[in-house]
Design a protein around this motif. Structure first.
Motif, short mmCIF file in Angstrom:
data_model
loop_
_atom_site.label_atom_id
_atom_site.label_comp_id
_atom_site.label_asym_id
_atom_site.label_seq_id
_atom_site.Cartn_x
_atom_site.Cartn_y
_atom_site.Cartn_z
N LYS A 189 0.65 -1.13 -0.07
CA LYS A 189 -0.16 0.22 -0.07
C LYS A 189 1.01 1.23 0.09
CE LYS A 189 -4.10 1.96 0.48
NZ LYS A 189 -5.20 1.71 -0.56
N ALA A 190 1.69 1.12 0.74
CA ALA A 190 2.84 2.45 0.90
C ALA A 190 3.35 2.53 -0.51
CB ALA A 190 3.59 2.31 2.17
N SER A 191 4.01 1.69 -1.23
CA SER A 191 4.66 1.59 -2.37
C SER A 191 4.09 1.78 -3.46
CB SER A 191 5.81 0.55 -2.39
OG SER A 191 6.46 0.29 -1.08
N PHE A 192 2.91 1.04 -3.73
CA PHE A 192 2.14 1.23 -4.93
C PHE A 192 0.78 1.59 -4.87
CE2 PHE A 192 5.06 -2.63 -4.52
CZ PHE A 192 6.14 -1.96 -5.36
N SER A 193 0.32 1.88 -3.53
CA SER A 193 -1.26 2.36 -3.45
C SER A 193 -2.04 1.30 -3.79
CB SER A 193 -1.60 3.76 -4.13
OG SER A 193 -0.71 4.66 -3.86
N ASN A 194 -1.59 0.12 -3.76
CA ASN A 194 -2.58 -1.12 -4.11
C ASN A 194 -1.99 -2.38 -3.13
OD1 ASN A 194 -3.71 -3.36 -5.12
ND2 ASN A 194 -3.41 -2.71 -7.09
N ASP A 195 -2.66 -2.77 -2.30
CA ASP A 195 -2.44 -3.70 -1.29
C ASP A 195 -3.10 -5.20 -1.55
OD1 ASP A 195 -5.26 -3.59 -0.63
OD2 ASP A 195 -4.85 -3.22 1.42
N GLU A 196 -3.26 -5.37 -3.10
CA GLU A 196 -4.00 -6.67 -3.25
C GLU A 196 -2.68 -7.40 -3.72
OE1 GLU A 196 -6.49 -6.86 -6.54
OE2 GLU A 196 -8.00 -5.54 -5.60
N VAL A 197 -2.80 -8.83 -3.45
CA VAL A 197 -1.66 -9.69 -3.51
C VAL A 197 -2.11 -11.19 -4.21
CG1 VAL A 197 -0.77 -9.01 -1.40
CG2 VAL A 197 -2.36 -11.09 -1.40
N LEU A 198 -1.12 -11.67 -4.80
CA LEU A 198 -1.33 -13.14 -5.28
C LEU A 198 -0.40 -13.98 -4.68
CD1 LEU A 198 1.38 -13.62 -7.09
CD2 LEU A 198 0.42 -12.18 -8.77
N LEU A 199 -0.59 -15.36 -4.79
CA LEU A 199 0.15 -16.21 -4.08
C LEU A 199 0.92 -17.14 -5.09
CD1 LEU A 199 -2.39 -17.39 -1.31
CD2 LEU A 199 -0.75 -15.71 -1.19
N GLU A 200 2.27 -17.64 -4.72
CA GLU A 200 3.00 -18.47 -5.65
C GLU A 200 3.57 -19.69 -4.72
OE1 GLU A 200 5.89 -16.38 -7.62
OE2 GLU A 200 4.21 -15.48 -9.31
N LYS A 201 3.52 -20.76 -5.32
CA LYS A 201 4.40 -21.92 -4.86
C LYS A 201 6.07 -21.49 -4.73
CE LYS A 201 5.49 -25.75 -3.20
NZ LYS A 201 5.18 -26.36 -1.80
N TRP A 202 6.38 -21.59 -3.52
CA TRP A 202 7.70 -21.59 -3.19
C TRP A 202 8.73 -22.35 -4.21
CZ3 TRP A 202 10.83 -17.36 -2.24
CH2 TRP A 202 11.97 -17.52 -1.78
N ILE A 203 9.44 -22.22 -5.11
CA ILE A 203 10.08 -23.02 -5.88
C ILE A 203 11.59 -23.49 -5.14
CG2 ILE A 203 11.43 -23.37 -8.13
CD1 ILE A 203 8.60 -23.12 -8.24
N THR A 204 11.90 -24.87 -5.07
CA THR A 204 12.96 -25.28 -4.37
C THR A 204 14.18 -24.93 -5.45
OG1 THR A 204 11.71 -27.11 -3.79
CG2 THR A 204 14.04 -27.31 -3.69
N SER A 205 15.00 -24.52 -4.67
CA SER A 205 16.44 -24.02 -5.48
C SER A 205 16.12 -22.98 -6.45
CB SER A 205 17.27 -25.41 -6.11
OG SER A 205 17.64 -26.25 -4.98
N PRO A 206 15.46 -21.96 -6.27
CA PRO A 206 14.90 -20.94 -7.42
C PRO A 206 16.34 -20.11 -7.75
CG PRO A 206 14.62 -20.12 -5.12
CD PRO A 206 14.95 -21.27 -4.92
N ARG A 207 16.31 -20.12 -9.17
CA ARG A 207 17.02 -18.91 -9.74
C ARG A 207 16.42 -18.01 -10.12
NH1 ARG A 207 22.30 -21.84 -12.58
NH2 ARG A 207 22.27 -19.89 -13.44
N HIS A 208 16.77 -17.01 -10.44
CA HIS A 208 16.22 -15.68 -11.02
C HIS A 208 16.68 -15.31 -12.33
CE1 HIS A 208 13.98 -11.71 -10.72
NE2 HIS A 208 14.55 -11.43 -11.89
N ILE A 209 16.02 -15.83 -13.61
CA ILE A 209 16.31 -15.82 -14.89
C ILE A 209 15.85 -14.73 -15.66
CG2 ILE A 209 17.41 -16.84 -16.87
CD1 ILE A 209 19.10 -17.76 -14.64
#
Length: 630
Positions: A189-209
């Motif tokens: 809310k403070a950063s984007f004036s929108n506090d809606e969220v989504l959920l994601e499964k946490w990936i094992t050994s995640p890499r950000h590509i």
């Protein structure tokens, strides 16, 4: 072709854009707030326009002021840089409606990718694989908790309008979900004036590509290969590189093709980034790489892509915004060597990486084999109003091993003082055996923990470089690090071991000495006889003591001081409470981020000067902890 360009941003990205504009013969217009009146981007631009008070909400985030500045100066186009208004579709449309050129994607493309839930639905339709999760409209705590339980823990909460690592929380267990959700929603809310969220499964050994894509108004879309941004702290990128370690050609071909499909799905124009999360538990495999989001702007880490491809992405942006096609075809693009970028921030690892503001009395950034992108010079100040980045340090070499070594050398041959930085932390990250071997994922920093924290005190050799007589009674480590110096004007006579320096040269009022051991760099300030020494990226200040007695007065060890101006949003203790080392005492909100202040040791809260909702200034005494009796 655009003749005059207004840059709706500040700091290093504004300076970066100004440089390319000048090389292309394009006049530049800077905008600035009160805090930035003497900033480097203002000094470098051809013209500059004041747009308001220091807070970004009253200056850099006020689109009407920026458009008015463009019209006032006769600028034909507006480049938003990254952050601020760069992904604001309404601002982009307002620029176009004002008869100006928007250097970025079409507003409808920004909207299509602006909300993570809607973007994922579009990607599914385009045949781009996405991470399992919940994208529904139901936003009640009960519904979100039910969905998280169904997905299974750990689960990731993400603000649908988020970015830059803000509005994200990893929830390890069901009992933590509600507290983490509320914290995430407050930050969103403070950063984007929108506090809606989504959920994601946490990936094992995640890499950000992520894959750099580029489109034009003629229907052409190309990719410029991938970057690896897996080394992160609290979802904020720390070190980025290109290409991704361990990426084979078959997987690269598939992920880059998926990125192009994603860009085509929103009729994309300009520079953009398709971000993927990879389950790297069995290495990088195309069937285990999922779409996360698209950044509809230039990325902070774009220099590593420029280095391996030889492309100036800002030049491409200005050409495409002027109506020209992309300068080359996909088959003309190739990978050359390896590039790594480290983000040098004014922050103190010893205090939970809280921003460190103030004047940069010393700023020596080695540019021998490096590319330095910065928005400050020695004598400038790091403001509490904006992101505390000092510089991006980029190296490019034939292979990853050479690039890694070069970046470590660059950090060890740079000096910053008195502002605290993460330079030593960056060095330790680069030197970590898993990172060096390319065995990285987004959890590496968290797992490594204290092993990545810079040393709390310099080594004997660093003291030798400072010319110190090493006697324990010369040191008071709770006060400023002070030692007795033994030095010569045009070099250093290292008294203890009589080592020689390999090189000595003059830089302004300072004599710089690089030693022949450990890559140490020292700066000798002749006016006050102080010596700065860099060891493993960590800067140490040595100053002469007039006598050996009388240790300097120092703050109470249990004082909890405000590290920066901010607002207290939670207080967890009361006077008289017993606390344990590491226990959260209160939460401070500053720079739109939440910072937990914790007890330094076991003890009792003897004084409490903070209350929920209260505004506090830097160095304000918030609480005092009396140590427990042994």
């Amino acid at each position: 072709m655009i003749a005059k360009l207004l840059i709706a941003n500040r700091g290093e990205i504004a300076c970066r854009i100004i440089r390319t504009a000048r090389e292309m013969g394009v006049a530049s217009v800077a905008v600035y707030s009160d805090a930035d009146a003497k900033a480097l981007h203002v000094r470098q631009a051809d013209e500059a326009v004041h747009i308001g008070p220091s807070p970004a909400a009253e200056s850099y985030l006020v689109g009407e002021k920026i458009i008015a500045a463009a019209k006032e100066t006769g600028a034909e186009a507006i480049h938003p840089g990254y952050g601020f208004l760069s992904e604001n579709a309404d601002f982009a449309q307002a620029v176009i409606d004002a008869g100006l050129i928007w250097v970025g994607p079409k507003p409808e493309s920004i909207r299509a990718m602006g909300l993570k839930d809607a973007a994922k639905e579009r990607m599914i339709a385009a045949g781009v694989p996405v991470t399992p999760g919940y994208l529904g409209e139901g936003q009640s705590v009960e519904r979100l908790k039910k969905e998280a339980d169904a997905i299974g823990y750990p689960v990731l909460i993400k603000a649908v309008a988020g970015g830059g690592g803000k509005g994200m929380r990893k929830v390890l267990a069901a009992e933590d979900f509600e507290a983490d959700l509320q914290s995430c929603k407050r930050e969103a809310k403070a950063s984007f004036s929108n506090d809606e969220v989504l959920l994601e499964k946490w990936i094992t050994s995640p890499r950000h590509i992520e894959v750099q894509v580029f489109g034009d108004s003629h229907g052409n879309i190309v990719h410029l290969f991938e970057r690896d941004c897996s080394l992160q702290r609290r979802h904020q990128k720390v070190i980025e590189e290109a290409p991704a370690p361990g990426m084979d050609e078959a997987t690269r071909t598939q992920i880059c093709a998926a990125a192009v499909r994603a860009a085509k799905a929103v009729d994309y124009e300009g520079a953009g980034t398709i971000e993927f999360i990879a389950d790297a538990s069995e290495g990088l495999r195309a069937d285990r790489i999922f779409f996360m989001e698209m950044n509809t702007r230039l990325q902070v880490e774009h220099p590593v892509t420029e280095e391996i491809t030889g492309v100036d992405l800002v030049e491409w942006q200005l050409l495409v915004a002027s109506g020209e096609p992309i300068p080359c075809k996909q088959e003309e693009l190739s990978i050359n060597g390896h590039a790594i970028e480290a983000r040098l921030y004014a922050e103190d690892p010893a205090k939970g990486f809280l921003p460190s503001t103030g004047r940069l009395d010393e700023l020596i950034l080695d540019e021998g084999e490096s590319r330095i992108e910065t928005g400050v010079e020695a004598g400038d100040a790091v403001s509490p109003f904006y992101d505390p980045m000092i510089a991006k340090v980029i190296v490019h070499h034939e292979n990853r091993e050479e690039a890694l070594h070069s970046l470590k050398v660059t950090l060890d041959e740079s000096l910053v003082h008195p502002v605290r930085t993460n330079k030593g932390f960056l060095y330790e990250c680069l030197d970590h055996p898993d990172f060096a071997a390319g065995n990285l994922d987004t959890g590496l920093i968290e797992r490594a923990g204290e092993a990545l924290m810079p040393s709390a005190r310099p080594s004997q050799h660093a003291a030798d470089v400072a010319g110190a007589r090493l006697r324990s009674d010369y040191f008071d480590w709770r006060a400023p690090r002070e030692v007795q110096l033994v030095s010569e004007l045009h070099g250093f006579r290292l008294n203890a071991l009589q080592r020689k320096t390999a090189d000595v040269w003059c830089a302004g009022e300072h004599y710089i000495a690089r030693t022949d051991q450990h890559g140490l760099l020292a700066s000798y300030g002749s006016p006050d006889h102080t010596v700065l020494v860099t060891e493993r990226g960590q800067d140490w200040l040595f100053t002469p003591r007039p006598d050996r007695g009388g240790a300097s007065a120092h703050a109470h060890d249990g004082d909890i001081l405000s590290p920066m101006p901010g607002k207290v949003i939670a207080v967890d203790v009361a006077e008289g409470d017993a606390v344990t080392a590491g226990q959260r005492l209160m939460v401070l909100e500053a720079m739109k981020m939440e910072h937990a202040l914790t007890a330094p040791f076991d003890g009792t809260v003897s004084e409490l000067n903070a209350s929920e909702g209260g505004q506090v200034q830097v160095e304000a005494l918030l609480a005092r902890i009396e140590p427990a009796e042994e």
